[in-house]
Design an enzyme around this catalytic site. Structure first.
Site, PDB file in Angstrom:
ATOM      1  N   GLY A 134       9.986 -15.348  -6.620  1.00 56.85           N
ATOM      2  CA  GLY A 134      10.257 -14.841  -8.545  1.00 56.85           C
ATOM      3  C   GLY A 134      11.092 -13.781  -8.474  1.00 56.85           C
ATOM      4  O   GLY A 134      12.694 -14.616  -8.501  1.00 56.85           O
ATOM      5  N   GLY A 136      11.799 -11.317  -6.366  1.00 57.97           N
ATOM      6  CA  GLY A 136      12.679 -10.745  -4.945  1.00 57.97           C
ATOM      7  C   GLY A 136      12.193  -9.033  -5.279  1.00 57.97           C
ATOM      8  O   GLY A 136      12.944  -8.609  -4.095  1.00 57.97           O
ATOM      9  N   THR A 207       8.185 -11.081 -11.675  1.00 58.41           N
ATOM     10  CA  THR A 207       7.713 -12.263 -12.241  1.00 58.41           C
ATOM     11  C   THR A 207       6.534 -12.677 -12.101  1.00 58.41           C
ATOM     12  O   THR A 207       4.931 -12.285 -11.674  1.00 58.41           O
ATOM     13  CB  THR A 207       8.304 -13.681 -11.586  1.00 58.41           C
ATOM     14  OG1 THR A 207       8.169 -14.124 -10.562  1.00 58.41           O
ATOM     15  CG2 THR A 207       9.354 -13.399 -11.456  1.00 58.41           C
ATOM     16  N   THR A 214       0.739 -11.658  -5.195  1.00 60.28           N
ATOM     17  CA  THR A 214       0.097 -10.792  -4.528  1.00 60.28           C
ATOM     18  C   THR A 214      -0.226  -9.376  -5.241  1.00 60.28           C
ATOM     19  O   THR A 214      -1.016  -8.396  -4.844  1.00 60.28           O
ATOM     20  CB  THR A 214       1.623  -9.756  -4.689  1.00 60.28           C
ATOM     21  OG1 THR A 214       1.658  -9.444  -5.573  1.00 60.28           O
ATOM     22  CG2 THR A 214       3.117 -10.658  -3.998  1.00 60.28           C
ATOM     23  N   GLY A 269       0.335 -22.541  -1.886  1.00 57.66           N
ATOM     24  CA  GLY A 269       1.048 -24.083  -2.537  1.00 57.66           C
ATOM     25  C   GLY A 269       2.218 -22.609  -3.817  1.00 57.66           C
ATOM     26  O   GLY A 269       2.374 -21.776  -3.661  1.00 57.66           O
ATOM     27  N   ILE A 271       2.461 -21.386  -7.221  1.00 57.17           N
ATOM     28  CA  ILE A 271       2.153 -21.291  -8.589  1.00 57.17           C
ATOM     29  C   ILE A 271       3.153 -21.714  -9.533  1.00 57.17           C
ATOM     30  O   ILE A 271       4.418 -21.084  -9.499  1.00 57.17           O
ATOM     31  CB  ILE A 271       1.854 -20.195  -8.830  1.00 57.17           C
ATOM     32  CG1 ILE A 271       0.757 -19.277  -7.946  1.00 57.17           C
ATOM     33  CG2 ILE A 271       1.600 -19.692  -9.924  1.00 57.17           C
ATOM     34  CD1 ILE A 271       0.424 -18.163  -7.848  1.00 57.17           C
ATOM     35  N   ARG A 411      15.017   6.331  -4.623  1.00 57.20           N
ATOM     36  CA  ARG A 411      14.742   5.363  -3.165  1.00 57.20           C
ATOM     37  C   ARG A 411      15.613   5.702  -2.387  1.00 57.20           C
ATOM     38  O   ARG A 411      16.850   5.835  -1.575  1.00 57.20           O
ATOM     39  CB  ARG A 411      14.093   4.302  -3.342  1.00 57.20           C
ATOM     40  CG  ARG A 411      13.059   4.316  -1.960  1.00 57.20           C
ATOM     41  CD  ARG A 411      13.413   2.780  -1.527  1.00 57.20           C
ATOM     42  NE  ARG A 411      13.552   1.793  -2.394  1.00 57.20           N
ATOM     43  CZ  ARG A 411      13.222   0.004  -1.926  1.00 57.20           C
ATOM     44  NH1 ARG A 411      12.467   0.474  -1.538  1.00 57.20           N
ATOM     45  NH2 ARG A 411      14.108  -0.395  -3.458  1.00 57.20           N
ATOM     46  N   TYR A 472      -2.026   6.406  -5.037  1.00 66.40           N
ATOM     47  CA  TYR A 472      -0.327   6.583  -4.083  1.00 66.40           C
ATOM     48  C   TYR A 472       0.544   6.950  -3.694  1.00 66.40           C
ATOM     49  O   TYR A 472       0.780   8.466  -4.224  1.00 66.40           O
ATOM     50  CB  TYR A 472       0.195   5.545  -5.526  1.00 66.40           C
ATOM     51  CG  TYR A 472       1.214   4.837  -5.679  1.00 66.40           C
ATOM     52  CD1 TYR A 472       1.092   3.015  -5.838  1.00 66.40           C
ATOM     53  CD2 TYR A 472       2.566   5.194  -5.329  1.00 66.40           C
ATOM     54  CE1 TYR A 472       2.193   2.768  -6.144  1.00 66.40           C
ATOM     55  CE2 TYR A 472       3.753   4.528  -5.655  1.00 66.40           C
ATOM     56  CZ  TYR A 472       3.625   3.583  -5.924  1.00 66.40           C
ATOM     57  OH  TYR A 472       4.835   2.895  -5.594  1.00 66.40           O
TER      58      TYR A 472
END
Lengths: 553, 553
Positions: A134, A136, A207, A214, A269, A271, A411, A472
């Protein structure tokens, strides 16, 4: 097709700068012993790395070319490198060293579902491997081919499939192609006064298909739901044909195939599109800052807010370490600003008697009609007050809202200067959060000591649910041995992940499994759970042609 | 262990009565030509039916006896018959005729997860079939063994596992055994001021495990979520061991094994316990009645409410036919009541100018603090008003709330008098609802005509979501040929189900697949979806020992 920097986050030319943030340098020096004035490492030249040649059998290449056209097959080094990894810390360290793993042999750019089906058919005939790509942005190693993969590896870049195909204004649903980036989706929807309301940190570069693959979660997911809630229907090119589900609001046909696709990381598969919830852009949208005297009271307030009649769109509270970080990234102030800061400091320390080293900054967002926002904020303010906190207005919230997508640039800034920084997040029931937090902080400290570094770890709670929330964590350190920096990183990261599992959390709240978290899967969902996932994946893709190795080996 | 009547719904001695409802007899005579004064069919004596003998290999019986003790193995005819079917219309017709299908050979009553594991181990060693049994309320043929099953069939009745094991008051979670009936769960929780908030029509006789295995939905699910939302973690005895998931609020490990268990109908294993959301019993809980001039405006109002800042706990609107049915089941009125009715009628027809044959009754519920309920109701009342409707107070809502679990008794009352009545429900996007409704009503009319009966079909919208809602149809008719009543029933039921699929709905909103809806599965989730489910089921249970034949054959 524009891609992110091959060696870092975001667009060429955009990076984090510290010179307009007076407290930043001293903070970074103090907590991880990095001198930000030091000249950053120069980026290596891609041409200086040996790039193994691409291997695609002629017949396969011809078949693919027949499907997408010659212009949409790429095998130049930059294309292959850009599609080799996601953007995890480990990915950047490896790629900057020239360790590209198993590069894809070919990148293909389909423009339609039937082209995707054609690619899959050709790939299966040739026993090739296909990996959907998508934006990346993945940080869980979901995008890389197995290092010793001997079959041809094809990266399917979905970037040409980025349209909003249809808006059903009555049902508040949009049919969107999987390759649409966050800004593509919002721009198209905003034009008609709609919003998807899905804003992960990666928003600018990720995306819809990637979010679904995910199980992504966005900053306003308290209101809009995470991608699992938002996604009503999917179309997926699987090894045995196209899966098509209906955009119904709820169904009792189980086990749900729509849900199987959520978090499937390309293993079931490719998407191609999804039908997702959309909402009218709210009349009012505000994020307020709050301060709590300490982390415990911040957590307890969030627990109470989640049980109340209030339903804020954003709930977030930082621990004391992250609060310090936040203040260390504030920009130069005007004279008026400085005066205000002095007054605030006086108010905090003398009137509210806050210990500024323990206080915690919080953001709470509201959306809806003017009246709704007012009512909701009053309910929340009452709860915050009962837990010793108070509202500090909209200024910090607006700043947060503007800067929310910039963290990955920090980062990279640190990495350029020799520090490794990364994130790890979990979710747990409300009753476990403080215990889990304490345990993870102490394990991280021990891990820093073990590798002999002064490290920093900070945390925020985000995404409140009825029964718990996400914690988090962000951590950073300067490796004591640059030749073993990733080994040292693994010590820290593993200590945190193992802490999640030992202390009642899940292995990841919204960054999926990939290869990065696969080691903890059996401990999270039990060995039988792993067997169940393997049964499904092996049954659907017996040849392991679809993104092999991810989730379960 | 107390079970429902073997030949009907609910407890012995409880049944529907019409003599206190003056309008009922004339209504039923008019719409389906049934004379309620006619003496009901007498119930057959179970002893008069030939019951095939139970076959359990001695070794298997001994193993099971070692696990649960001799007192918890049953094979007398009544036990076997009670566990043969659920309580669908087809089940009652068959059982009253003495057509019991493939009776289970043995009913076992485990008292713990380890006993369930012992039963499963013994059954797998003997290549027996196991079918979990909760309250036996299923109406989709999820409980019956395949008619020609040659292996021993064991029904695992979960009734002894009915405890609330643990309440986490901070996280608002309860750990509950799968065999707990609705009233068990609520009684235990209510004692401590908590509620699960899950109230399906079957509430009094169905279990937590059954709700999960069929993806059940309750009347207040607009607020509390359906069982898929409520269920945070599961423990399941599968063919390969015990699946244990964590009670985390959200996780990005996909494909989610927790979700695979939702709606798995016993095919992946025996659910032994779940950790579920609980809520404080709200300060205020009210259900108000509303009237709309017609169905279209009722639907449009519900569409708007779902988009608004209001979040009612119940949203429901009946079509004109169901509204007529509702008024036909009203009890004798006092003189004061009759006067009030006359005034209401005058107000409706003369002041509001409603056509009483088209008007639609609606129920909307609110829960929370006094203030929250007031604010919510004001928001809803505004929307209702804009769609030509108005609030008629709490009286109809209270009546609905008291009587909500009684509908299946009416079905039995009609069946005793020769009429077949059943339900079929779907969900669809808001934009499709009226179109779907019109299509289904017209297909049902044609189907009634085809079999030559005067039938009745009515509908309500229930369970509003962001993008759509559930449409719940109830139909009844007196077969024109008693020797082919089920064939005639199939004509009607199939016409309705095919309508759902052809017009954009799903095969069932909350009654699962079983055998009853399996024929439509491929059309609903596409043939590839069926393949995916089959891959999972066959992978986990290659011997088809777990409730074989359900969902996919």
């Amino acid at each position: 097709m524009k891609h992110m920097k091959w060696w870092g986050w975001g667009e060429e030319g955009i990076s984090f700068r510290h010179d307009d943030k007076p407290a930043f340098a001293a903070f970074v020096k103090a907590v991880i012993d990095i001198d930000v004035a030091r000249a950053p490492a120069s980026m290596p030249d891609l041409d200086s790395f040996p790039i193994p040649s691409s291997f695609v059998p002629r017949e396969l290449r011809e078949s693919l070319q027949a499907v997408v056209g010659a212009g949409n097959l790429k095998d130049d080094p930059l294309e292959r490198v850009v599609h080799a990894y996601g953007k995890g810390l480990r990915d950047l360290v490896r790629i900057r060293r020239g360790d590209m793993g198993r590069l894809p042999d070919l990148v293909v750019y389909p423009s339609s579902e039937s082209e995707v089906a054609g690619i899959v058919k050709a790939a299966l005939s040739a026993n090739a491997v296909v990996i959907p790509f998508g934006g990346g942005t993945n940080i869980s190693r979901s995008l890389e081919a197995p290092r010793h993969e001997r079959r041809p590896v094809i990266s399917i870049d979905m970037g040409r499939m980025s349209s909003v195909l249809e808006i059903d204004e009555v049902s508040r649903l949009a049919r969107v192609q999987a390759g649409a980036l966050g800004p593509d989706v919002e721009r198209h929807l905003n034009e008609k006064s709609w919003t998807l309301g899905h804003f992960p940190d990666s928003f600018n570069h990720s995306t819809l298909g990637g979010w679904i693959a995910t199980r992504s979660c966005g900053m306003q997911s308290d209101k809009y739901g995470d991608i699992a809630d938002l996604t009503r229907a999917v179309r997926v090119v699987t090894p045995t044909g196209v899966l098509v589900t209906r955009p119904v609001p709820s169904a009792s046909t189980g086990p749900s195939v729509r849900e199987m696709i959520l978090g499937s990381e390309g293993r079931l598969g490719i998407i191609t599109e999804a039908t997702v919830h959309i909402h009218r852009v709210p009349q009012k949208r505000q994020i307020y800052g709050y301060l709590f005297p300490d982390w415990s009271r911040g957590l307890r307030a969030m627990t109470a807010i989640a049980e109340s009649d209030a339903s804020p769109s954003v709930t977030r509270v930082s621990d004391a370490n992250e609060t310090r970080f936040y203040f260390a990234t504030k920009k130069h102030e005007t004279l008026a600003g400085r005066a205000k800061t002095a007054i605030s400091k006086f108010y905090l320390e003398r009137i509210k008697r806050f210990d500024v080293h323990r206080m915690c900054l919080s953001f709470i967002g509201y959306e809806g009609s003017e009246e709704h926002v007012k009512i909701q904020k009053r309910l929340v303010d009452d709860i915050v007050g009962r837990h010793g906190g108070f509202c500090v207005g909209t200024e910090p919230g607006e700043l947060y809202d503007q800067k929310k997508f910039d963290t990955p640039y920090i980062r990279d800034f640190l990495l350029d200067r020799g520090a490794l920084a990364d994130v790890s997040e979990t979710s747990a029931p409300w009753s476990q959060l403080e215990y889990l937090y304490d345990g993870v902080m102490s394990r991280a400290s021990k891990a820093f000591a073990q590798i002999g570094v002064r490290g920093y770890i900070m945390c925020h709670l985000a995404h409140s649910y009825h029964s718990g929330a996400c914690l988090y964590f962000t951590f950073a350190f300067r490796p004591s041995d640059d030749n073993h920096s990733l080994e040292q990183y693994d010590v820290i990261k593993s200590a945190i992940q193992q802490g999640f599992i030992d202390l009642g959390g899940t292995l990841s709240h919204h960054h999926a499994v990939g290869l990065e978290h696969a080691a903890w899967l059996g401990q999270d969902i039990s060995p039988v759970g792993v067997t169940m996932i393997r049964s499904l994946l092996d049954g659907v893709d017996p040849g392991h042609n679809f993104n092999p190795g991810k989730i379960v080996g």
